[in-house]
Design a protein around this motif. Structure first.
Motif, mmCIF file in Angstrom:
data_model
loop_
_atom_site.group_PDB
_atom_site.id
_atom_site.type_symbol
_atom_site.label_atom_id
_atom_site.label_comp_id
_atom_site.label_asym_id
_atom_site.label_seq_id
_atom_site.Cartn_x
_atom_site.Cartn_y
_atom_site.Cartn_z
ATOM 1 N N PRO A 109 -13.336 -4.421 -9.080
ATOM 2 C CA PRO A 109 -13.746 -5.344 -8.017
ATOM 3 C C PRO A 109 -12.671 -5.425 -6.937
ATOM 4 C CG PRO A 109 -12.867 -6.599 -9.843
ATOM 5 C CD PRO A 109 -12.862 -5.152 -10.279
ATOM 6 N N PHE A 110 -13.062 -5.734 -5.724
ATOM 7 C CA PHE A 110 -12.124 -5.774 -4.612
ATOM 8 C C PHE A 110 -12.261 -7.100 -3.866
ATOM 9 C CE2 PHE A 110 -16.073 -3.769 -3.270
ATOM 10 C CZ PHE A 110 -16.431 -4.531 -2.169
ATOM 11 N N SER A 111 -11.174 -7.491 -3.232
ATOM 12 C CA SER A 111 -11.208 -8.671 -2.372
ATOM 13 C C SER A 111 -11.516 -8.213 -0.954
ATOM 14 C CB SER A 111 -9.871 -9.404 -2.394
ATOM 15 O OG SER A 111 -8.867 -8.603 -1.803
ATOM 16 N N SER A 112 -11.909 -9.144 -0.100
ATOM 17 C CA SER A 112 -12.193 -8.815 1.295
ATOM 18 C C SER A 112 -10.940 -8.255 1.971
ATOM 19 C CB SER A 112 -12.680 -10.061 2.045
ATOM 20 O OG SER A 112 -12.918 -9.771 3.402
ATOM 21 N N GLU A 113 -9.777 -8.816 1.619
ATOM 22 C CA GLU A 113 -8.523 -8.366 2.228
ATOM 23 C C GLU A 113 -8.223 -6.914 1.864
ATOM 24 O OE1 GLU A 113 -8.935 -11.181 0.560
ATOM 25 O OE2 GLU A 113 -8.800 -12.598 2.241
ATOM 26 N N GLN A 114 -8.463 -6.550 0.614
ATOM 27 C CA GLN A 114 -8.214 -5.173 0.181
ATOM 28 C C GLN A 114 -9.134 -4.203 0.903
ATOM 29 O OE1 GLN A 114 -8.792 -5.627 -4.008
ATOM 30 N NE2 GLN A 114 -6.837 -6.651 -4.328
ATOM 31 N N LEU A 115 -10.400 -4.575 1.021
ATOM 32 C CA LEU A 115 -11.365 -3.722 1.705
ATOM 33 C C LEU A 115 -10.983 -3.526 3.169
ATOM 34 C CD1 LEU A 115 -14.130 -2.233 1.742
ATOM 35 C CD2 LEU A 115 -15.144 -4.427 2.418
ATOM 36 N N ILE A 116 -10.686 -4.629 3.855
ATOM 37 C CA ILE A 116 -10.344 -4.549 5.277
ATOM 38 C C ILE A 116 -9.070 -3.745 5.498
ATOM 39 C CG2 ILE A 116 -9.674 -5.893 7.300
ATOM 40 C CD1 ILE A 116 -12.676 -5.946 6.527
ATOM 41 N N ALA A 141 -0.436 -2.161 9.389
ATOM 42 C CA ALA A 141 0.797 -2.313 8.630
ATOM 43 C C ALA A 141 1.854 -1.352 9.145
ATOM 44 C CB ALA A 141 0.534 -2.044 7.148
ATOM 45 N N ALA A 142 3.127 -1.796 9.093
ATOM 46 C CA ALA A 142 4.215 -0.943 9.554
ATOM 47 C C ALA A 142 4.287 0.328 8.712
ATOM 48 C CB ALA A 142 5.531 -1.705 9.475
ATOM 49 N N ASN A 143 3.978 0.200 7.416
ATOM 50 C CA ASN A 143 3.961 1.350 6.526
ATOM 51 C C ASN A 143 2.517 1.703 6.220
ATOM 52 O OD1 ASN A 143 4.155 3.244 4.543
ATOM 53 N ND2 ASN A 143 5.147 1.907 3.037
ATOM 54 N N PRO A 144 1.994 2.831 6.700
ATOM 55 C CA PRO A 144 0.589 3.157 6.498
ATOM 56 C C PRO A 144 0.234 3.406 5.051
ATOM 57 C CG PRO A 144 1.756 5.047 7.407
ATOM 58 C CD PRO A 144 2.697 3.877 7.458
ATOM 59 N N PHE A 145 1.223 3.576 4.183
ATOM 60 C CA PHE A 145 0.948 3.798 2.773
ATOM 61 C C PHE A 145 1.129 2.531 1.951
ATOM 62 C CE2 PHE A 145 2.275 7.948 4.392
ATOM 63 C CZ PHE A 145 1.173 8.696 4.033
ATOM 64 N N ALA A 146 1.498 1.412 2.592
ATOM 65 C CA ALA A 146 1.731 0.169 1.854
ATOM 66 C C ALA A 146 0.444 -0.284 1.201
ATOM 67 C CB ALA A 146 2.235 -0.910 2.808
ATOM 68 N N ASN A 147 0.559 -0.761 -0.055
ATOM 69 C CA ASN A 147 -0.591 -1.290 -0.786
ATOM 70 C C ASN A 147 -1.668 -0.227 -0.987
ATOM 71 O OD1 ASN A 147 -1.656 -3.469 -2.134
ATOM 72 N ND2 ASN A 147 -2.981 -4.042 -0.452
ATOM 73 N N ASP A 148 -1.258 1.051 -1.051
ATOM 74 C CA ASP A 148 -2.199 2.157 -1.156
ATOM 75 C C ASP A 148 -2.765 2.244 -2.561
ATOM 76 O OD1 ASP A 148 -3.383 4.734 -1.314
ATOM 77 O OD2 ASP A 148 -2.215 5.312 0.443
ATOM 78 N N SER A 149 -4.086 2.173 -2.685
ATOM 79 C CA SER A 149 -4.686 2.173 -4.019
ATOM 80 C C SER A 149 -4.555 3.529 -4.693
ATOM 81 C CB SER A 149 -6.162 1.782 -3.936
ATOM 82 O OG SER A 149 -6.879 2.677 -3.139
ATOM 83 N N LEU A 150 -4.432 4.623 -3.921
ATOM 84 C CA LEU A 150 -4.228 5.918 -4.554
ATOM 85 C C LEU A 150 -2.911 5.933 -5.304
ATOM 86 C CD1 LEU A 150 -5.425 8.473 -1.833
ATOM 87 C CD2 LEU A 150 -6.530 7.920 -3.992
#
Length: 321
Positions: A109-116, A141-150
């Motif tokens: 499941p995902f939150s709206s914030e994660q999806l956006i 985000a300053a880092n395009p890979f931040a919080n990356d689900s991959l």
């Protein structure tokens, strides 16, 4: 009229509505089309162009992986951002999708914030974000890979971009190198909110009083071991230990069920339809949750039918037993 169009592909109306609501709240005026399965999406993609595809994996007629492979074979769709929205977070599934040309993942499941966050990054990479308005479009985000689900799915830190990305998949070579054991990608703990680690039947049982754990309920906020009290083709009634924060009605979730010892884990997508205290007490330690299924995949319905026929539920659960 928005200059950005998104195609949402999922056989579950609830998931499609959830995605559409999140996108419209953050990107006013965005154009959204929807398809009930990969075959319908294939027809739509042959007639009009989209800036982003958000697609489920398990669907009847044509799966998300099959649709992805087809897209990457089309000259007009080779570089179209394709984000898989799926509960299939196992390493082998991730590798398979990356090799097929996936751009990114959103774990169910995902939150709206994660999806956006994922949509914003995908559109930013393709250059379409500049054509959108709204709070999420104004900054990245300053880092395009931040919080990356991959990276979270594979338990690795954000790897450095590949020096020579392959033309077939310009988005995901960095994650593929991490998956295949690149020395430059040190291991880090997976992000729990993004990807819930699967729990084996033995571990789930140990987490539940009396050793009767039969599965786990994955929420955007974490994982709850559960006991299956009732099961039908429509929903499941499960018992979970009270936690903070409390589960919320209409919250999207994934129910993992294992078919026997060492059996394949079935991931059933749905939402919390009802929540009540299991014991007649305001401080009840256990909650009874009605989890309503949204999948229309024939394979999952067949799997549920077999579970129901075997009667694998706990009809006489005693807390603390």
């Amino acid at each position: 009229m928005s200059k950005v169009s998104v195609l949402v592909v999922d056989d579950a109306p609830f998931i499609r509505d959830l995605i559409k609501k999140s996108l419209r709240n953050h990107f006013p005026g965005i154009h959204i089309e929807e398809a009930v399965n990969g075959r319908k999406a294939q027809q739509m993609l042959g007639k009009q162009a989209f800036d982003l595809i958000l697609c489920d994996w398990e669907m009847p007629e044509l799966s998300g992986l099959e649709l992805l492979s087809w897209c990457r074979e089309q000259d007009s769709l080779k570089t179209t951002p394709f984000v898989m929205v799926t509960s299939r977070g196992d390493k082998e599934n991730v590798v398979q999708a990356i090799q097929a040309g996936v751009s990114d993942f959103v774990g169910k499941p995902f939150s709206s914030e994660q999806l956006i966050s994922k949509v914003t990054k995908a559109l930013s990479r393709s250059g379409a974000l500049a054509n959108l308005s709204g709070p999420a479009a104004k900054s990245t985000a300053a880092n395009p890979f931040a919080n990356d689900s991959l990276s979270a799915l594979t338990g690795s830190k954000s790897p450095a971009p590949a020096a020579k990305p392959a033309a077939a998949n310009p988005f995901a070579n960095d994650s593929l190198s991490a998956l295949t054991g690149a020395k430059s990608a040190p291991v880090a703990a997976p992000a729990r909110a993004l990807v819930a680690p699967l729990v084996s039947g033995a571990k789930a049982a140990a987490a539940t009083p009396g050793g009767r754990g039969q599965g786990q309920l994955r929420l955007p906020t974490g994982v709850l071991a559960c006991v299956i009290k009732g099961l039908s083709l429509k929903d499941a009634v499960v018992l979970v230990k009270r936690s903070e924060p409390l589960p919320q009605i209409l919250e999207s979730a994934v129910l993992d069920l294992e078919q026997g010892e060492g059996g394949e884990v079935a991931r059933l997508n749905g939402y919390l339809h009802a929540i009540a205290a299991f014991e007649q007490s305001p401080d009840s330690e256990w909650l009874q949750v009605t989890f309503r299924f949204v999948d229309r995949d024939p394979q999952k319905l067949d799997y549920l039918s077999r579970l129901i026929a075997r009667g694998t539920v706990q009809k006489h659960f005693v807390p603390g037993a």
